[in-house]
Scaffold this active site. Structure first.
Site, PDB file in Angstrom:
ATOM      1  N   VAL A  51       0.758 -16.332  -8.694  1.00 26.99           N
ATOM      2  CA  VAL A  51      -0.145 -17.303  -8.836  1.00 26.99           C
ATOM      3  C   VAL A  51      -1.105 -17.880  -7.517  1.00 26.99           C
ATOM      4  O   VAL A  51      -1.466 -18.892  -7.652  1.00 26.99           O
ATOM      5  CB  VAL A  51       0.222 -18.444  -9.913  1.00 26.99           C
ATOM      6  CG1 VAL A  51       0.776 -18.030 -11.105  1.00 26.99           C
ATOM      7  CG2 VAL A  51       1.403 -19.104  -9.262  1.00 26.99           C
ATOM      8  N   ASP A  81      -4.145 -17.514   7.527  1.00 22.75           N
ATOM      9  CA  ASP A  81      -3.950 -18.037   6.268  1.00 22.75           C
ATOM     10  C   ASP A  81      -3.566 -19.726   6.058  1.00 22.75           C
ATOM     11  O   ASP A  81      -3.812 -20.225   4.965  1.00 22.75           O
ATOM     12  CB  ASP A  81      -2.704 -17.502   5.293  1.00 22.75           C
ATOM     13  CG  ASP A  81      -2.766 -15.981   5.016  1.00 22.75           C
ATOM     14  OD1 ASP A  81      -4.098 -15.559   5.128  1.00 22.75           O
ATOM     15  OD2 ASP A  81      -1.906 -15.583   4.411  1.00 22.75           O
ATOM     16  N   GLY A  95       9.010 -22.510  15.613  1.00 17.93           N
ATOM     17  CA  GLY A  95       7.972 -23.366  16.418  1.00 17.93           C
ATOM     18  C   GLY A  95       7.409 -24.712  15.943  1.00 17.93           C
ATOM     19  O   GLY A  95       7.264 -24.633  14.685  1.00 17.93           O
ATOM     20  N   LYS A 151       0.870  -1.374   0.048  1.00 16.78           N
ATOM     21  CA  LYS A 151       0.031  -0.128  -0.128  1.00 16.78           C
ATOM     22  C   LYS A 151       0.827   1.492  -0.076  1.00 16.78           C
ATOM     23  O   LYS A 151       0.554   2.390  -0.663  1.00 16.78           O
ATOM     24  CB  LYS A 151      -0.967   0.187   1.373  1.00 16.78           C
ATOM     25  CG  LYS A 151      -2.299  -0.556   0.903  1.00 16.78           C
ATOM     26  CD  LYS A 151      -2.291  -2.090   0.972  1.00 16.78           C
ATOM     27  CE  LYS A 151      -2.449  -2.513  -0.427  1.00 16.78           C
ATOM     28  NZ  LYS A 151      -2.590  -4.243  -0.400  1.00 16.78           N
ATOM     29  N   ALA A 167      -5.777 -10.583   5.811  1.00 16.24           N
ATOM     30  CA  ALA A 167      -5.189 -10.020   7.107  1.00 16.24           C
ATOM     31  C   ALA A 167      -6.415  -9.942   8.272  1.00 16.24           C
ATOM     32  O   ALA A 167      -6.400 -10.399   9.232  1.00 16.24           O
ATOM     33  CB  ALA A 167      -4.637  -8.648   7.112  1.00 16.24           C
ATOM     34  N   HIS A 206     -23.064  15.886   2.522  1.00 16.60           N
ATOM     35  CA  HIS A 206     -23.029  16.157   0.922  1.00 16.60           C
ATOM     36  C   HIS A 206     -21.905  17.327   1.055  1.00 16.60           C
ATOM     37  O   HIS A 206     -21.686  18.163   1.815  1.00 16.60           O
ATOM     38  CB  HIS A 206     -24.080  16.828   0.523  1.00 16.60           C
ATOM     39  CG  HIS A 206     -24.185  17.527  -0.838  1.00 16.60           C
ATOM     40  ND1 HIS A 206     -23.801  16.331  -2.032  1.00 16.60           N
ATOM     41  CD2 HIS A 206     -24.100  18.638  -1.164  1.00 16.60           C
ATOM     42  CE1 HIS A 206     -23.945  17.225  -3.139  1.00 16.60           C
ATOM     43  NE2 HIS A 206     -24.057  18.336  -2.662  1.00 16.60           N
TER      44      HIS A 206
END
Ligand code: FAD
Ligand code: NAI
Length: 474
Positions: A274, A316, A119, A55, A324, A448
């Site tokens: 990929v 993951d 670990g 980012k 995340a 607005h």
């Protein structure tokens, strides 16, 4: 003896560790990551080589491209726009350093013990930690949370050499702008990092195996965003399969095939994006009771508990989107469950964002998914070209699409392609968490001029009541 040992300090692991400690559990977090400068840093893929540095570069490259291409109409002239890649990279690295250092500070403040080493879960709730000097420490704990994350998938036709053929980490570190960049995979990483280098001046070609562009997104967004990426200069070759790649001294020659035949093309750099695979190798011993599912992720139930009651896995390394915020929420749920609290996670409302320009974001179901489920729905769509704020800030490409249940009007999905798409989807998501209808959003006052007004108008459009577009009248 610890109450909880977390393995991995990415957004899943560090959040789990902090929450567990907040709940009074004696907690340690084991991490083996060493960065380019040889320092042990916390934060995992996301902070070190993922969400945050990408980012940072997306922002820098966007500013550069804006300065070059989008100031004339404002009456602003710049004689010469310089590009200093080492400075840009240093800014990115400084942000990463600040944030990863911040996790160390949070661990200290929350009394999470940070252990450096690799670990491995053994039987009987023991964790074996291999230190960098090769020594081994055994740690006893009541609960273990595995949060070892994921790594880039390597394909035989493009073996990473970290020089010319790189993964996403390598693509965050080019020290000059390559003249030509090839990207394998038009997924999230391919589009984000492909955009970075394209904006900085590379000629970027994206080779995508599938015929469909962004199949996981709303079909209208996929269609419009593809046109826009091509307009921005990305050469996206769909239905094209990489056959081989040959890394030369300062370039890479690849061959790919599609309906028209086999083609050869040479790039200065090749980014292979990929997909990613879960880090499960050497993470647990056979007698730990942990198993893998058919896709190679650690098998868990809805509460991220493995078949061994005291061992949990999050982020993951388990099923679900590799994001995340999904991992962090799982971390909180698991820490609370270990502490004996009731905690659930709403997997139906995990938002997705692609941080290109314009951004692409969505939450909930899209039209194709609802058709597949046989659910009748209504759609409200509002183009940013009709938004005063979007025009004022020169970001009028795209639209907001809101989908609600045809019978109850409950919001089922929000899909945005345009300015601040991530933030707009977040507003829809909050309303969805509270079970809002499109009428509820339509009755809400929006400031607005804001680009968020497009969400308000899309909500009104669901029931044919939008003010700033022509509604069909019977
Ligand atoms: P990770 O962040 O991968 O952390 C796991 C940690 O465990 C690592 O530090 C690893 O070294 C450590 N580890 C592994 N094995 C062991 C072991 N045996 N012992 C000790 N430590 C171990 N997601 C978003 O939501 N938004 C984004 O904008 C976004 N951008 C991304 C951009 C890029 C370029 C990439 C690559 C990914 C991006 N992602 C993004 C995905 C996001 O980074 C992952 O979903 C997230 O980091 C997963 O968190 P995690 O904690 O499960 O694993
Ligand atoms: P991805 O799954 O998003 O896209 C991979 C693409 O590569 C797919 O379109 C696939 O069809 C294509 N592909 C696969 N094999 C191929 C081949 N041999 N030849 C050509 N194309 C091929 O995976 P990506 O981009 O690597 O990202 C991994 C994960 O990281 C994502 O799933 C996402 O969850 C996460 N991520 C999230 C971000 C965000 O939230 N903004 C940003 C970057 C990554």
């Amino acid at each position: 003896m610890y109450d909880v040992v977390v393995i991995g300090s990415g957004p899943a692991g560090y959040v789990a560790a902090i929450r567990a400690s907040q709940l009074g559990l004696k907690t340690a977090c084991v991490e083996d990551y060493i960065n380019e400068s040889g320092d042990m840093t916390l934060g995992g893929t996301c902070l070190n080589v993922g969400c945050i540095p990408s980012k940072a570069l997306l922002d820098s490259s966007h500013r550069y491209s804006d300065a070059l291409n989008h100031l004339d109409g404002h009456g602003i002239g710049i004689e010469k726009v310089d590009l200093d890649i080492p400075v840009m990279m240093q800014r990115k690295d400084d942000i990463v350093k600040k944030l990863t250092g911040g996790i160390s500070g949070l661990f200290a403040a929350n009394k999470v013990v940070s252990i450096h080493g690799r670990g491995k879960v053994l039987a009987n709730s023991m964790v074996e930690i291999t230190k960098t000097d090769g020594s081994i420490e055994l740690v006893e704990t009541k609960n273990i949370i595995i949060a070892t994350g994921s790594s880039p998938i390597q394909i035989p036709s493009a073996i990473f050499d970290n020089k010319n053929i790189v993964d996403s980490t390598g693509a965050l570190e080019f020290n000059k702008v390559p003249k030509t960049v090839g990207v394998i995979g038009a997924g999230v990483i391919g589009l984000e990092l492909g955009s970075v280098w394209s904006r900085l001046g590379s000629k970027v070609t994206v080779i995508e195996a599938m015929d469909n562009f962004l199949p996981m997104a709303d079909a209208d967004i996929a269609k419009d965003s593809l046109k826009d990426f091509i307009k921005q200069g990305l050469d996206i070759k769909l239905g094209s399969k990489l056959i081989s790649s040959n890394s030369l001294k300062n370039s890479v020659k690849i061959s790919y095939e599609n309906k028209e035949g086999t083609h050869e093309i040479e790039f200065d750099k090749l980014i292979v994006a990929v997909g990613r695979k879960p880090n499960v190798s050497e993470v647990f011993s056979k007698d730990s009771g942990i198993t893998l599912d058919d896709s190679g992720f650690i098998s868990v139930n809805d509460h991220c508990q493995t078949s061994n009651d005291n061992i949990w896995a999050i982020g993951d390394v388990v099923r679900g989107p590799m994001l995340a915020h999904k991992g962090s929420e799982e971390g909180i749920m698991v820490a609370e469950r270990i502490a004996g609290k009731f905690a659930e996670m709403n997997y139906d409302l995990v938002p997705s964002v692609i941080y290109t320009h314009p951004e692409i974001a969505w939450v909930g179901k899209n039209e194709a998914e609802l058709k597949e489920l046989g659910i009748e729905y209504k759609v409200g769509k509002f183009p940013f070209s009709a938004s005063g704020r979007a025009l004022a800030v020169e970001q009028s490409t795209g639209f907001v699409k809101l989908i609600s249940d045809a019978r109850t009007d409950t919001i089922l999905g929000a899909h945005v392609f345009g300015p601040s798409a991530a933030e707009i989807v977040q507003q829809a998501l909050i309303s969805m968490e509270f079970g809002a209808s499109s009428e509820d959003l339509g009755l809400t006052i929006f400031s607005h001029p804001t680009v968020s007004e497009a969400l308000h108008e899309a909500a009104l459009a669901v029931n044919n009541q939008a003010i700033h577009i022509g509604n069909k009248r019977k």
